[in-house]
Design an enzyme around this catalytic site. Structure first.
Site, PDB file in Angstrom:
ATOM      1  N   ILE A  13      -1.211  -9.110  -6.315  1.00 41.30           N
ATOM      2  CA  ILE A  13      -2.344 -10.047  -6.238  1.00 41.30           C
ATOM      3  C   ILE A  13      -3.405  -9.680  -7.278  1.00 41.30           C
ATOM      4  N   LEU A  34      -1.261   3.048 -10.714  1.00 39.25           N
ATOM      5  CA  LEU A  34       0.123   2.769 -11.156  1.00 39.25           C
ATOM      6  C   LEU A  34       1.134   3.507 -10.271  1.00 39.25           C
ATOM      7  N   SER A  84       0.747  -1.288   0.445  1.00 40.25           N
ATOM      8  CA  SER A  84       0.726  -2.632   1.038  1.00 40.25           C
ATOM      9  C   SER A  84       2.000  -3.041   1.784  1.00 40.25           C
ATOM     10  N   THR A 133      -6.190  -8.109   5.207  1.00 40.98           N
ATOM     11  CA  THR A 133      -5.001  -8.845   5.654  1.00 40.98           C
ATOM     12  C   THR A 133      -5.191  -9.428   7.054  1.00 40.98           C
ATOM     13  N   ASP A 134      -4.407 -10.458   7.345  1.00 41.32           N
ATOM     14  CA  ASP A 134      -4.405 -11.022   8.705  1.00 41.32           C
ATOM     15  C   ASP A 134      -3.722 -10.086   9.701  1.00 41.32           C
ATOM     16  N   GLU A 135      -2.957  -9.088   9.185  1.00 38.53           N
ATOM     17  CA  GLU A 135      -2.199  -8.212  10.092  1.00 38.53           C
ATOM     18  C   GLU A 135      -3.110  -7.366  10.977  1.00 38.53           C
ATOM     19  N   TYR A 159       0.572   0.409   8.518  1.00 36.43           N
ATOM     20  CA  TYR A 159      -0.114  -0.323   7.437  1.00 36.43           C
ATOM     21  C   TYR A 159      -1.317  -1.092   7.984  1.00 36.43           C
ATOM     22  N   LYS A 163      -5.350  -0.650   7.237  1.00 40.92           N
ATOM     23  CA  LYS A 163      -6.213  -1.705   6.682  1.00 40.92           C
ATOM     24  C   LYS A 163      -7.364  -1.993   7.649  1.00 40.92           C
ATOM     25  N   VAL A 215      18.074 -10.596   6.745  1.00 46.83           N
ATOM     26  CA  VAL A 215      17.019 -11.158   7.594  1.00 46.83           C
ATOM     27  C   VAL A 215      16.898 -10.283   8.848  1.00 46.83           C
ATOM     28  N   ARG A 223       5.316 -16.304   9.747  1.00 44.78           N
ATOM     29  CA  ARG A 223       4.222 -15.896   8.868  1.00 44.78           C
ATOM     30  C   ARG A 223       3.570 -17.157   8.318  1.00 44.78           C
ATOM     31  N   ASN A 258      10.935 -16.842   9.266  1.00 43.92           N
ATOM     32  CA  ASN A 258      11.568 -16.175   8.114  1.00 43.92           C
ATOM     33  C   ASN A 258      12.859 -16.867   7.697  1.00 43.92           C
TER      34      ASN A 258
HETATM   35  P1  NAD Z   1       0.624  -4.247  -4.289  1.00 45.36           P
HETATM   36  O1  NAD Z   1       1.269  -3.157  -3.531  1.00 45.36           O
HETATM   37  O2  NAD Z   1       1.457  -5.178  -5.105  1.00 45.36           O
HETATM   38  O3  NAD Z   1      -0.459  -3.626  -5.298  1.00 45.36           O
HETATM   39  C1  NAD Z   1      -1.292  -2.555  -4.947  1.00 45.36           C
HETATM   40  C2  NAD Z   1      -1.850  -1.949  -6.232  1.00 45.36           C
HETATM   41  O4  NAD Z   1      -2.738  -0.886  -5.868  1.00 45.36           O
HETATM   42  C3  NAD Z   1      -0.779  -1.341  -7.144  1.00 45.36           C
HETATM   43  O5  NAD Z   1      -0.990  -1.751  -8.473  1.00 45.36           O
HETATM   44  C4  NAD Z   1      -0.970   0.157  -6.996  1.00 45.36           C
HETATM   45  O6  NAD Z   1      -0.623   0.879  -8.153  1.00 45.36           O
HETATM   46  C5  NAD Z   1      -2.464   0.238  -6.708  1.00 45.36           C
HETATM   47  N1  NAD Z   1      -2.832   1.453  -5.966  1.00 45.36           N
HETATM   48  C6  NAD Z   1      -2.213   1.982  -4.885  1.00 45.36           C
HETATM   49  N2  NAD Z   1      -2.849   3.103  -4.502  1.00 45.36           N
HETATM   50  C7  NAD Z   1      -3.913   3.259  -5.333  1.00 45.36           C
HETATM   51  C8  NAD Z   1      -4.967   4.215  -5.426  1.00 45.36           C
HETATM   52  N3  NAD Z   1      -5.048   5.247  -4.587  1.00 45.36           N
HETATM   53  N4  NAD Z   1      -5.890   4.059  -6.394  1.00 45.36           N
HETATM   54  C9  NAD Z   1      -5.802   3.034  -7.281  1.00 45.36           C
HETATM   55  N5  NAD Z   1      -4.829   2.105  -7.236  1.00 45.36           N
HETATM   56  C10 NAD Z   1      -3.901   2.218  -6.277  1.00 45.36           C
HETATM   57  O7  NAD Z   1      -0.267  -5.031  -3.232  1.00 45.36           O
HETATM   58  P2  NAD Z   1      -0.669  -6.572  -3.178  1.00 45.36           P
HETATM   59  O8  NAD Z   1       0.353  -7.306  -2.434  1.00 45.36           O
HETATM   60  O9  NAD Z   1      -1.091  -7.002  -4.525  1.00 45.36           O
HETATM   61  O10 NAD Z   1      -1.949  -6.465  -2.227  1.00 45.36           O
HETATM   62  C11 NAD Z   1      -3.246  -6.241  -2.767  1.00 45.36           C
HETATM   63  C12 NAD Z   1      -4.239  -6.146  -1.625  1.00 45.36           C
HETATM   64  O11 NAD Z   1      -4.204  -7.356  -0.876  1.00 45.36           O
HETATM   65  C13 NAD Z   1      -3.917  -5.017  -0.634  1.00 45.36           C
HETATM   66  O12 NAD Z   1      -5.128  -4.441  -0.242  1.00 45.36           O
HETATM   67  C14 NAD Z   1      -3.249  -5.730   0.539  1.00 45.36           C
HETATM   68  O13 NAD Z   1      -3.511  -5.050   1.731  1.00 45.36           O
HETATM   69  C15 NAD Z   1      -3.953  -7.072   0.498  1.00 45.36           C
HETATM   70  N6  NAD Z   1      -3.164  -8.217   1.011  1.00 45.36           N
HETATM   71  C16 NAD Z   1      -1.903  -8.465   0.560  1.00 45.36           C
HETATM   72  C17 NAD Z   1      -1.223  -9.592   1.005  1.00 45.36           C
HETATM   73  C18 NAD Z   1       0.159  -9.931   0.532  1.00 45.36           C
HETATM   74  O14 NAD Z   1       0.782 -10.845   1.075  1.00 45.36           O
HETATM   75  N7  NAD Z   1       0.694  -9.271  -0.480  1.00 45.36           N
HETATM   76  C19 NAD Z   1      -1.840 -10.453   1.937  1.00 45.36           C
HETATM   77  C20 NAD Z   1      -3.122 -10.154   2.395  1.00 45.36           C
HETATM   78  C21 NAD Z   1      -3.792  -9.043   1.905  1.00 45.36           C
HETATM   79  O1  DAU Z   2       0.306 -10.961   6.436  1.00 41.97           O
HETATM   80  C1  DAU Z   2      -0.153 -10.387   5.261  1.00 41.97           C
HETATM   81  C2  DAU Z   2       0.759  -9.245   4.865  1.00 41.97           C
HETATM   82  O2  DAU Z   2       1.952  -9.837   4.343  1.00 41.97           O
HETATM   83  C3  DAU Z   2       0.146  -8.295   3.840  1.00 41.97           C
HETATM   84  O3  DAU Z   2      -0.973  -7.679   4.406  1.00 41.97           O
HETATM   85  C4  DAU Z   2       1.162  -7.249   3.395  1.00 41.97           C
HETATM   86  O4  DAU Z   2       0.617  -6.446   2.365  1.00 41.97           O
HETATM   87  C5  DAU Z   2       2.392  -7.966   2.865  1.00 41.97           C
HETATM   88  O5  DAU Z   2       3.386  -7.016   2.537  1.00 41.97           O
HETATM   89  C6  DAU Z   2       2.931  -8.933   3.911  1.00 41.97           C
HETATM   90  O6  DAU Z   2       3.465  -8.210   5.057  1.00 41.97           O
HETATM   91  P1  DAU Z   2       4.803  -8.688   5.800  1.00 41.97           P
HETATM   92  O7  DAU Z   2       5.354  -7.554   6.552  1.00 41.97           O
HETATM   93  O8  DAU Z   2       4.566  -9.958   6.540  1.00 41.97           O
HETATM   94  O9  DAU Z   2       5.669  -9.040   4.482  1.00 41.97           O
HETATM   95  P2  DAU Z   2       7.210  -8.779   4.133  1.00 41.97           P
HETATM   96  O10 DAU Z   2       7.462  -9.563   2.883  1.00 41.97           O
HETATM   97  O11 DAU Z   2       7.562  -7.344   4.155  1.00 41.97           O
HETATM   98  O12 DAU Z   2       7.966  -9.487   5.331  1.00 41.97           O
HETATM   99  C7  DAU Z   2       7.752 -10.858   5.641  1.00 41.97           C
HETATM  100  C8  DAU Z   2       8.587 -11.175   6.872  1.00 41.97           C
HETATM  101  O13 DAU Z   2       9.982 -11.121   6.487  1.00 41.97           O
HETATM  102  C9  DAU Z   2       8.432 -10.181   7.995  1.00 41.97           C
HETATM  103  O14 DAU Z   2       8.501 -10.865   9.240  1.00 41.97           O
HETATM  104  C10 DAU Z   2       9.637  -9.249   7.862  1.00 41.97           C
HETATM  105  C11 DAU Z   2      10.689 -10.153   7.259  1.00 41.97           C
HETATM  106  N1  DAU Z   2      11.665  -9.504   6.368  1.00 41.97           N
HETATM  107  C12 DAU Z   2      11.200  -8.743   5.324  1.00 41.97           C
HETATM  108  C13 DAU Z   2      12.070  -8.100   4.469  1.00 41.97           C
HETATM  109  C14 DAU Z   2      11.549  -7.239   3.344  1.00 41.97           C
HETATM  110  C15 DAU Z   2      13.035  -9.693   6.543  1.00 41.97           C
HETATM  111  O15 DAU Z   2      13.459 -10.418   7.461  1.00 41.97           O
HETATM  112  N2  DAU Z   2      13.898  -9.065   5.691  1.00 41.97           N
HETATM  113  C16 DAU Z   2      13.480  -8.257   4.667  1.00 41.97           C
HETATM  114  O16 DAU Z   2      14.341  -7.698   3.942  1.00 41.97           O
END
Ligand code: NAD
Ligand code: DAU
Length: 379
Positions: A13, A34, A84, A133-135, A159, A163, A215, A223, A258
Site C-alpha cells: 500500500i 526493506l 502485515s 486495519t479492520d481486523e 497480527y 495492530k 483455499v 472479507r 474467499n
Molecule cells: P506490506 O507488508 O506489503 O508492507 C509493509 C512495509 O513495511 C514493507 O515495505 C516493509 O519493508 C516495511 N517495514 C516492516 N517493518 C519495518 C520497520 N520496522 N521499519 C520500517 N519499515 C518496515 O504491508 P501492506 O499490505 O502494504 O500494509 C501497509 C499497512 O497497512 C500496514 O500497517 C497494514 O497493517 C495496513 N493495512 C493493510 C491492509 C491490506 O489489506 N494489505 C488493509 C488494512 C490495513
Molecule cells: O482486513 C485487512 C487485512 O487484510 C490487513 O490488515 C492485513 O494486513 C492483510 O494481510 C489482510 O489480512 P487477511 O488475513 O484477510 O488477508 P489474506 O490475503 O492473508 O487472506 C484473505 C482471506 O483468504 C483469509 O480469509 C484467509 C484466506 N486465504 C489466504 C491465503 C493466503 C486462503 O484461503 N488461502 C490462502 O492461501
C-alpha cells in the site's frame, strides 16, 4: 511544497501511495526497512526523482528517525510500516510485537519530540496518520452489522492484536500529549505490487502457472475488498481534511467469500489469458486445512468518511480485479524478483510441502497430497 515522511513506503500500500504522490507535488521521504515485504522495484517509477528520498531504516531506530525528521522537517508522517501477514504472525509473532508495537512507540516518541518544537502555525497543521486495519474489531457473525468506528476492539490473531496495541498507543499520544494523530482502519486491499503471500496475488500467480489454489477451510470466510488506489485516495483525504484524535473506517462495501474471490479470479483469467493451458483455472482449487483462529467475517461501515470527508471508492470489484490481474500478467520481472529463496521457504512451510517445488508443478501435487501434507504440519 509539502513534505511527508512515509514509513513502509516500499511495501504494497505504501508504494502505491508514494507513486500516487508523484503528480501532487509533494516531497516524499520514504523510510523503509526493506523486509521481505518491501521492494525497491515497487518504486522504480520514482527513480531519479528529486522529490522522492528513500531512507533504508527501522521505525524503531530512534536516532535514525530523529535525524530524518530534523533534516527533512515534514508536514506529516504517515505510518504504513508494519509486519502485515496474519499467517506469518501465527507462525512467528515476535517481529509483529517488535515492529507494530515497539516500533510504533519509538516512532511516536520521536514524532512527538519533533512536533513539540515546531512553530505554532506548523504545529497546528502537522498530522500523524496511522494506517490500521479492520481486523482490530474481531470477527462478525453472518448477519451482524458492519464494523463502525465505535465497535469495541476484539483482535483475534497476533497480527490484529499488535495492530490494536499500536492503535491504542496512537490514541494515547493524542489524548495525553496532544499529538495531532488520526487512525484509519481499512478492510482487505488488492491491487498491483502486493506480495504474493496474500490471497489475491497468490491465487493469480498460482493459477497462471497451473499450481493448486489453496483455499482455507470451507472457503466461506468473508472479507470486504477495496482496490488499493481507492484506499490511498481515502488516506489523502484524511490527511487533508480529517480531524485529529478521530478514527475513520475505510472499506469497499464489497463483502465476498474467499471461494467467490478465487472463482472470480479464475474466470477473469480464463478470459484474459486465453492461451493458458490451465483453463478452466477453477479446476485448480484445492481446499486445505483452515488458518488457526480464522476470523469468519469482516465488513466495514465506511459511511463516516463518506459523509464527513466526501470519499467513496471509484473502482468496482470487477474493474479493480481486472487491473490487478493485468498488472501481474505484465510484470513477470517483478514476480520473479520477489519470489526469492525466503519466499519459497515460506510457501513450503505454510502449505505443508517438503519443498516449494511441489507447488510448482500441478500434476505432482494432487488435492489430497496437499490436504494431508498440510494436516500433518498441523496447519
Ligand atoms: P506490506 O507488508 O506489503 O508492507 C509493509 C512495509 O513495511 C514493507 O515495505 C516493509 O519493508 C516495511 N517495514 C516492516 N517493518 C519495518 C520497520 N520496522 N521499519 C520500517 N519499515 C518496515 O504491508 P501492506 O499490505 O502494504 O500494509 C501497509 C499497512 O497497512 C500496514 O500497517 C497494514 O497493517 C495496513 N493495512 C493493510 C491492509 C491490506 O489489506 N494489505 C488493509 C488494512 C490495513
Ligand atoms: O482486513 C485487512 C487485512 O487484510 C490487513 O490488515 C492485513 O494486513 C492483510 O494481510 C489482510 O489480512 P487477511 O488475513 O484477510 O488477508 P489474506 O490475503 O492473508 O487472506 C484473505 C482471506 O483468504 C483469509 O480469509 C484467509 C484466506 N486465504 C489466504 C491465503 C493466503 C486462503 O484461503 N488461502 C490462502 O492461501
Amino acid at each position: 511544497m509539502k513534505t511527508i515522511l512515509v514509513t513502509g513506503g516500499a511495501g504494497f500500500i505504501g508504494s502505491n501511495f508514494v507513486l500516487g504522490e508523484k503528480s501532487r507535488e509533494t516531497r516524499v521521504v520514504n523510510l523503509d526497512l526493506l523486509t521481505y515485504a518491501g521492494n525497491l522495484l515497487n518504486l522504480q517509477e520514482r527513480d531519479g526523482d528529486p522529490d522522492h528520498v528513500f531512507a533504508k531504516g527501522d521505525i524503531g531506530d530512534r536516532p535514525f528517525v530523529r535525524k530524518l525528521l530534523d533534516d527533512n522537517r515534514p508536514d506529516a508522517v504517515i505510518n504504513f510500516a508494519a509486519e502485515s501477514h496474519v499467517d506469518r504472525s501465527i507462525d512467528s509473532p515476535e517481529s509483529f510485537i517488535q515492529t507494530n508495537i515497539v516500533g510504533t512507540y519509538h516512532l511516536l516518541e520521536e514524532t512527538l519530540a519533533f512536533w513539540k518544537n515546531l512553530p505554532a502555525d506548523r504545529k497546528d497543521r502537522f498530522r500523524f496518520l496511522h494506517v490500521s486495519t479492520d481486523e482490530v474489531y474481531g470477527s462478525l457473525g453472518p448477519a451482524g452489522p458492519a464494523f463502525t468506528e465505535n465497535t469495541p476492539y476484539a483482535p483475534n490473531s497476533p497480527y490484529a492484536a499488535s495492530k490494536a496495541a499500536s492503535d491504542h498507543l496512537v490514541r494515547a499520544y493524542h489524548h495525553t500529549f496532544g499529538l495531532p494523530a488520526i487512525i484509519t482502519n481499512c478492510s482487505n486491499n488488492y491491487g498491483p505490487r502486493q506480495f504474493p503471500e496474500k490471497l489475491t496475488p497468490l491465487m493469480i500467480l498460482n493459477a497462471i502457472e497451473g499450481k493448486p489454489l489453496p483455499v482455507y477451510g470451507d472457503g466461506l470466510n468473508i472479507r470486504d475488498w477495496l482496490y488499493v488506489e481507492d484506499h490511498c485516495e481515502a488516506l489523502r483525504m484524511v490527511l487533508e481534511k480529517g480531524k485529529p484524535g478521530e478514527t475513520y473506517n475505510i472499506g469497499g462495501c464489497c463483502e465476498k467469500t474467499n471461494i467467490e474471490i478465487v472463482n472470480t479470479l479464475c474466470s477473469l483469467l480464463d478470459e484474459m489469458a486465453p492461451e493458458s493451458p490451465y483453463s478452466p483455472h477453477s479446476s485448480l482449487v484445492t481446499f486445505v486445512n483452515d488458518r488457526l483462529g480464522h476470523d469468519r467475517r469482516y465488513a466495514v461501515d465506511c459511511s463516516r468518511i463518506g459523509r464527513e470527508l466526501g470519499w467513496r471508492a471509484k473502482e468496482t470489484f470487477e474493474s479493480g480485479l481486472r487491473k490487478t490481474i493485468r498488472w501481474y500478467l505484465d510484470n513477470t520481472q517483478w514476480v520473479q524478483s520477489v519470489r526469492s529463496g525466503a519466499y519459497r521457504d515460506w510457501i513450503a512451510r505454510q502449505y505443508g510441502v517438503a519443498d516449494a517445488n511441489a507447488l510448482q508443478t500441478a500434476p505432482d501435487c494432487s488435492a489430497n497430497k496437499l490436504q494431508s501434507a498440510s494436516r500433518s504440519q498441523g496447519l
